[in-house]
Design an enzyme around this catalytic site. Structure first.
Site, short mmCIF file in Angstrom:
data_model
loop_
_atom_site.label_atom_id
_atom_site.label_comp_id
_atom_site.label_asym_id
_atom_site.label_seq_id
_atom_site.Cartn_x
_atom_site.Cartn_y
_atom_site.Cartn_z
N ASP A 132 79.28 40.91 69.18
CA ASP A 132 78.26 41.88 68.79
C ASP A 132 77.51 41.48 67.53
O ASP A 132 77.01 42.34 66.80
CB ASP A 132 78.91 43.26 68.61
CG ASP A 132 77.88 44.38 68.63
OD1 ASP A 132 76.81 44.20 69.22
OD2 ASP A 132 78.15 45.44 68.03
N CYS A 186 80.45 53.55 90.43
CA CYS A 186 80.12 54.87 89.90
C CYS A 186 79.97 55.91 91.01
O CYS A 186 80.20 57.10 90.79
CB CYS A 186 78.84 54.81 89.08
SG CYS A 186 79.03 54.06 87.45
N CYS A 189 78.91 60.05 91.01
CA CYS A 189 79.28 60.71 89.74
C CYS A 189 78.11 60.72 88.76
O CYS A 189 77.40 59.72 88.60
CB CYS A 189 80.47 59.98 89.12
SG CYS A 189 81.01 60.68 87.55
N CYS A 192 78.56 61.28 82.96
CA CYS A 192 78.04 60.72 81.72
C CYS A 192 76.59 61.13 81.48
O CYS A 192 76.17 61.33 80.33
CB CYS A 192 78.19 59.20 81.69
SG CYS A 192 77.30 58.35 83.01
N CYS A 196 75.10 64.33 78.24
CA CYS A 196 74.32 63.86 77.10
C CYS A 196 73.54 65.01 76.45
O CYS A 196 72.71 65.64 77.09
CB CYS A 196 73.35 62.76 77.54
SG CYS A 196 72.35 62.11 76.17
N CYS A 212 69.11 58.70 71.93
CA CYS A 212 70.57 58.54 71.91
C CYS A 212 71.12 58.86 70.53
O CYS A 212 70.65 58.33 69.52
CB CYS A 212 70.93 57.11 72.31
SG CYS A 212 72.69 56.73 72.18
N CYS A 239 78.28 58.71 68.88
CA CYS A 239 78.55 59.76 69.85
C CYS A 239 79.42 59.19 70.96
O CYS A 239 79.16 58.07 71.44
CB CYS A 239 77.23 60.28 70.42
SG CYS A 239 77.40 61.56 71.70
N CYS A 242 79.39 60.46 76.48
CA CYS A 242 79.27 59.83 77.80
C CYS A 242 80.48 58.96 78.12
O CYS A 242 80.87 58.83 79.28
CB CYS A 242 77.97 59.04 77.91
SG CYS A 242 77.81 57.64 76.79
#
Length: 344
Positions: A132, A186, A189, A192, A196, A212, A239, A242
């Site tokens: 990262d 996924c 579904c 997430c 939000c 976001c 946060c 999600c």
């Protein structure tokens, strides 16, 4: 004869990674197109570095042309508590799980370097490690390598360890057999997407970072748009909503390094105490934490928004003391907080 790839993944597990997979540097051909669309839509907000380094992030093979393989690794940081519980404590600040402990850049990079040294000793190959801190599309490479898939929240999800994991990459000149990419699981579904608070997902698998909360509280400089401040609640750094509701977390794996889980002080810090921090106090409180990098002023801005959202008139004094703060963004946040508390 020992199989090098099997031995490599066994060593990765011994070191503390929950998963190890291999892909080629050219395994993500669609990243460049998707990144261009993301930037042209303006969804990157103030993250100009995404546009500036787009040519590298869009094509990992250009980052180090000599690399033949990329080893993708996942390190779990699954929380021991429900990270959504803090949202019901408005006089406390919610700090994203990943930032409650030791800075993951330090922890994961040390593990990556240890595994890279092992590979060099075994093969004599050249290596470079990334976590990262460079224009590497870790999530796309993670899916190409078979670690998991990018879910509707755009984060990597695994059927084996959920979505609480840091990703790291080792580029190497050694040619390792690639693994098969993971497919999307996924299904229908929408957990997430629906949770939000700011409706930051224009569509499944798409994120408008400008809405976001993680972006707003960490990357965004200056005042946060007023129409989004109420939705922040008591989230003061990042946060987890999600991530926390993903049903694949039923297979989550416990973190191997307790330093990543943090201590109680950062799980539910009192907003009044945080608002009283001067620059030295902020640095001392968040020494070794990712929170430190946004600085006292941006952090205090977030704390003041949370105080304004608390509905607790007992925090009025904590907000009023910053009405004349030298930083105009902090002073603006203080005025907003006082106005919100006055309404209650």
């Amino acid at each position: 004869m020992r199989d090098l790839k099997t031995a490599l993944c066994a060593e990765a597990e011994t070191i503390g990674f929950v998963a190890c997979r291999i892909c080629r540097p050219d395994a993500v051909p669609k990243v460049a197109e998707r990144l261009t669309a993301f930037i042209e839509a303006g969804w990157h907000g103030q993250m100009g570095w995404l546009a500036e380094r787009q040519h590298w992030r869009g094509n990992p093979a250009q980052l180090w042309p000599e690399a033949k393989s990329i080893i993708m690794l996942a390190e779990s940081y699954t929380p021991e508590h429900d990270p959504l519980d803090i949202l019901a404590q408005p006089d406390r600040g919610a700090i994203s799980v990943y930032a409650q402990g030791r800075d993951y850049h330090d922890v994961v990079k040390k593990r990556l370097k240890r595994l890279a040294r092992w590979l060099v000793a075994e093969t004599g190959a050249q290596v470079k490690v990334f976590v990262d801190t460079a224009p590497v599309p870790e999530k796309a490479l993670g899916q190409a390598a078979g670690l998991g898939w990018q879910g509707k929240h755009t984060n990597l999800v695994s059927r084996d360890w959920g979505n609480w994991a840091f990703l790291g990459a080792i580029f190497t000149t050694h040619d390792l057999a690639p693994d098969s990419p993971e497919t999307d699981h996924c299904g229908s579904c929408r957990s997430c997407l629906d949770i939000c608070p700011t409706n930051a997902f224009p569509a499944p698998y798409q994120l408008d970072a400008r809405r976001c909360i993680s972006y707003l509280t960490i990357e965004h400089r200056g005042p946060i748009p007023e129409d989004l401040r109420k939705q922040l609640g008591n989230r003061i750094y990042g946060c987890d909503d999600c991530l926390a509701v993903c049903p694949w977390n039923k297979f989550a794996v416990a973190a191997n390094d307790l330093r990543l889980l943090g201590e109680g002080d950062l799980r539910a810090p009192a907003l009044a105490a945080l608002a009283a921090l001067d620059d030295a106090g902020f640095r001392a409180t968040f020494s070794g934490s990712p929170v430190k990098r946004i600085g006292r002023d941006r952090f205090l801005r977030n704390v003041l928004y949370a105080i304004g959202n608390s509905g607790n008139p007992g925090l009025m004094g904590a907000a009023e003391r910053h009405l004349k703060d030298p930083d105009e963004t902090v002073a603006d946040a203080a005025r907003w907080a006082v106005a919100q508390l006055t309404l209650n």
